[in-house]
Design an enzyme around this catalytic site. Structure first.
Site, PDB file in Angstrom:
ATOM      1  N   TYR A   1       0.849  -1.193   0.000  1.00 44.27           N
ATOM      2  CA  TYR A   1       0.000   0.000   0.000  1.00 44.27           C
ATOM      3  C   TYR A   1       0.885   1.244   0.000  1.00 44.27           C
ATOM      4  CZ  TYR A   1      -3.933   2.996   1.595  1.00 44.27           C
ATOM      5  OH  TYR A   1      -4.907   3.964   1.721  1.00 44.27           O
ATOM      6  N   CYS A   2       0.628   2.161  -0.940  1.00 49.41           N
ATOM      7  CA  CYS A   2       1.329   3.447  -1.008  1.00 49.41           C
ATOM      8  C   CYS A   2       2.835   3.212  -1.107  1.00 49.41           C
ATOM      9  CB  CYS A   2       0.935   4.312   0.189  1.00 49.41           C
ATOM     10  SG  CYS A   2       1.551   6.011   0.139  1.00 49.41           S
ATOM     11  N   LEU A   3       3.627   3.809  -0.220  1.00 43.44           N
ATOM     12  CA  LEU A   3       5.075   3.631  -0.264  1.00 43.44           C
ATOM     13  C   LEU A   3       5.460   2.176  -0.033  1.00 43.44           C
ATOM     14  CD1 LEU A   3       7.873   4.808  -0.513  1.00 43.44           C
ATOM     15  CD2 LEU A   3       7.719   5.601   1.840  1.00 43.44           C
TER      16      LEU A   3
ATOM     17  N   GLY B   1       3.840  -0.263  -1.242  1.00 50.20           N
ATOM     18  CA  GLY B   1       3.675  -0.870  -2.548  1.00 50.20           C
ATOM     19  C   GLY B   1       4.833  -0.563  -3.477  1.00 50.20           C
TER      20      GLY B   1
ATOM     21  N   LEU C   1      -1.608  -1.125  -4.069  1.00 47.92           N
ATOM     22  CA  LEU C   1      -2.707  -0.209  -3.771  1.00 47.92           C
ATOM     23  C   LEU C   1      -2.184   1.219  -3.725  1.00 47.92           C
ATOM     24  CD1 LEU C   1      -4.433  -2.175  -0.857  1.00 47.92           C
ATOM     25  CD2 LEU C   1      -4.698  -2.490  -3.325  1.00 47.92           C
TER      26      LEU C   1
END
Length: 607
Positions: A338-340, A342, A366
């Site tokens: 998720y985000c960083l 990811g 994500l």
């Protein structure tokens, strides 16, 4: 296999030597271009020490706004054509402004707010004299938008900065922010005999004290991690200096052999995907027969200043995969980032693909960017001058204060997060109930000096990951080495990782891809459990040989579907998983991984 003889996923020896060099105090250059000399680095330490004695530097590098303003001014002066355009627009607006005064209450406005601008939604804004004030403000906003854009010769970065700065200043003086000319505030003040203003003053003082003491916002105290947040049962099965790995208890008699590993961003606490039971992705996964592991990052302190991407890769992802391999021997992993988190997972997947190791069965990303050529409004706060300034600011303590990151994100959505909040709380005297997601959003973390510098320089400034120049584990990594399948999710209103930027991974790898665009923003679009009547998403698949579509082409060709994208993802995971069998045990004591603390563990409580 005995723990001492089991092969582990480790970086090459060259990387371990580099990590040792950092621990001994070396400061290698983190960016591209000519590296600074050893003489300069020695004097830089003296410079930073002197600045520390004089007080911490401000949030902005002075050269950044000055350079943008001078670039705009000089090119505007040098462009008579732009000056004539602005003069003509001003003349037209004067005429339109005069016509506003002659219009009745039932006549349409000469200029309408943008669809996302909700400041003038109250019906009384459509009545004179309030309608005159609102339309006058919108006309000024339109003129400044024209004045700060399309000035010949101004660099793209400076143009976007000037547009943003002009918008911030105009928003500050919008009539909706004034207690004397906002009809909603006047109506409330008359109805409540001014008690709303008194309450608002108290709320403003309370908020100021909480900010000084670094306390959560009022109302957040009803949400407590481990009591009504992050309560999915589980145990910590691995703890190192950077992470706790949580294994969640099964709720079904059988589970898929392939476990799910969740790698959240370390900018915030991990439990955004394990909030309340009804909107916990972890809970939904477990109830659907998946064995779930989640990484809980440590909140870094000054002793972690030299932790970089290599450390987050090794201690976060590789150590987690190694532990899962001991708990569920032979199983390949469905990894989610998720985000960083990811972005780091995409790097790790590329590195593992290049090495020939295949511990991953699938990769889900994500709201995670891999190409930072156009990362959205966050780029306004990132240039060479600003990064150097941030490094000076982080140097004394070895980390970036979570409040500075929060202030940056608030500025990017000032209408929603600053001015609307002040209108509701300080002028109308109303406290908005704090949701579980809002409580999580206030539970920030710090960023280590080295990792944050590498993140800004290598990803944002150099775009090294998309260019194939990012080094991880001592070797350059290339995203085309990712072995699919990939499930990539972007959100329509994402101001941190714009979906068009997220989807650029489609052009950087030939792995099988499922692309999803969901309604909502960076957090609400991801925390999107089944049952939300307002939820919708678009989904499409890409395979080798298919034409790669531009974002707008993809949007037009992909129909919208009502409901949560979670259901589509659960089905996607199930199709790529084997037949269910008895669930694995909690931890692996015989492999040196006994169950430790109950979930959510210790690191999540660090402040």
């Amino acid at each position: 296999m005995d723990m001492a003889t089991r092969p582990r996923l480790r970086p090459p020896s060259s990387t371990r030597r580099k990590q040792g060099d950092r621990e001994r105090g070396a400061s290698p250059w983190l960016g591209r271009g000519t590296p600074p000399s050893e003489t300069f680095l020695r004097y830089q330490e003296i410079q930073r020490a002197l600045r520390t004695l004089a007080g911490r530097p401000g949030s902005w590098a002075p050269a950044t706004p000055i350079g943008a303003f001078m670039d705009w001014c000089l090119h505007l002066v040098a462009s008579p054509a732009k000056q004539w355009e602005l003069a003509e627009l001003a003349g037209r607006q004067l005429q339109r402004g005069a016509s506003v005064l002659a219009r009745g209450a039932d006549e349409p406005w000469v200029i309408e707010p943008l669809p996302q601008d909700k400041r003038f939604d109250d019906a009384q804004w459509r009545q004179p004299p309030f309608s005159w004030l609102a339309q006058g403000f919108l006309l000024r906003q339109q003129w400044w938008q024209c004045a700060t854009s399309a000035v010949p010769g101004v660099t793209r970065h400076h143009e976007h900065m000037l547009e943003f700065a002009a918008r911030q200043w105009l928003d500050m003086f919008a009539p909706s922010n004034s207690p004397f000319i906002n009809p909603q505030v006047l109506r409330q003040t008359i109805h409540q005999a001014g008690t709303n203003v008194l309450r608002g003053m108290g709320y403003a003082v309370d908020d100021a004290v909480r900010e000084l003491r670094d306390q959560p916002p009022a109302g957040a105290e009803v949400w407590r991690v481990g009591e009504n947040l992050a309560i999915t049962p589980g145990r910590v099965v691995l703890r190192n200096r950077l992470i706790e790995l949580i294994q969640y208890e099964p709720t079904t008699p059988t589970t898929h052999p392939e476990p799910v590993l969740i790698v959240p961003a370390w900018i915030m606490k991990y439990y955004i995907l394990d909030l309340s039971p009804h909107n916990s992705m972890v809970r939904h996964l477990v109830d659907r027969g998946f064995t779930v592991f989640a990484v809980s990052w440590k909140n870094p302190d000054s002793g972690d200043r030299e932790l970089g991407f290599d450390d987050y890769h090794q201690l976060g992802i590789l150590d987690s995969l190694d532990a899962i391999g001991r708990i569920v021997p032979g199983a390949r992993v469905h990894a989610l980032g998720y985000c960083l988190g990811g972005t780091l997972l995409a790097m790790a997947a590329a590195a593992l693909g290049r090495s020939g190791s295949q511990p991953l069965k699938s990769v889900t990303l994500l709201a995670a960017q891999t190409d930072f050529a156009d990362p959205g409004e966050i780029s306004l706060f990132i240039d060479e001058s600003q990064v150097a300034h941030l490094e000076d600011r982080m140097w004394p303590r070895g980390w970036l204060d979570k409040r500075q990151m929060r202030a940056t994100f608030q500025m990017m959505r000032s209408n929603d997060l600053v001015w609307s909040y002040r209108l509701l709380n300080y002028l109308l005297g109303e406290r908005q109930p704090v949701t579980d997601l809002m409580a999580w959003n206030a539970d920030g973390t710090r960023m280590p000096y080295r990792m944050h510098s590498e993140y800004l320089r290598r990803l944002f400034l150099d775009n090294a990951l998309a260019r194939g120049e990012m080094v991880l584990g001592g070797e350059a990594i290339h995203l085309h080495d990712i072995q699919g399948p990939l499930f990539i999710v972007g959100t329509v209103q994402d101001h941190i990782a714009p979906w068009r930027s997220v989807f650029k991974l489609n052009h950087l790898t030939d792995a099988e891809q499922t692309l999803v665009l969901t309604a909502g923003g960076h957090n609400v679009g991801i925390v999107n459990p089944p049952g939300n009547e307002k939820a919708s998403y678009r989904i499409g698949e890409w395979h080798v040989g298919n034409r790669r579509l531009a974002p707008e082409e993809w949007l037009e060709a992909t129909p919208s579907i009502d409901g949560s994208w979670w259901n589509a993802w659960f089905a996607w995971l199930a199709r790529r998983s084997s037949r269910r069998a008895a669930p694995p045990g909690m931890g692996a004591p015989e492999q040196g991984l006994p169950p430790l603390d109950a979930a959510p563990g210790r690191y999540v409580h660090q402040r």
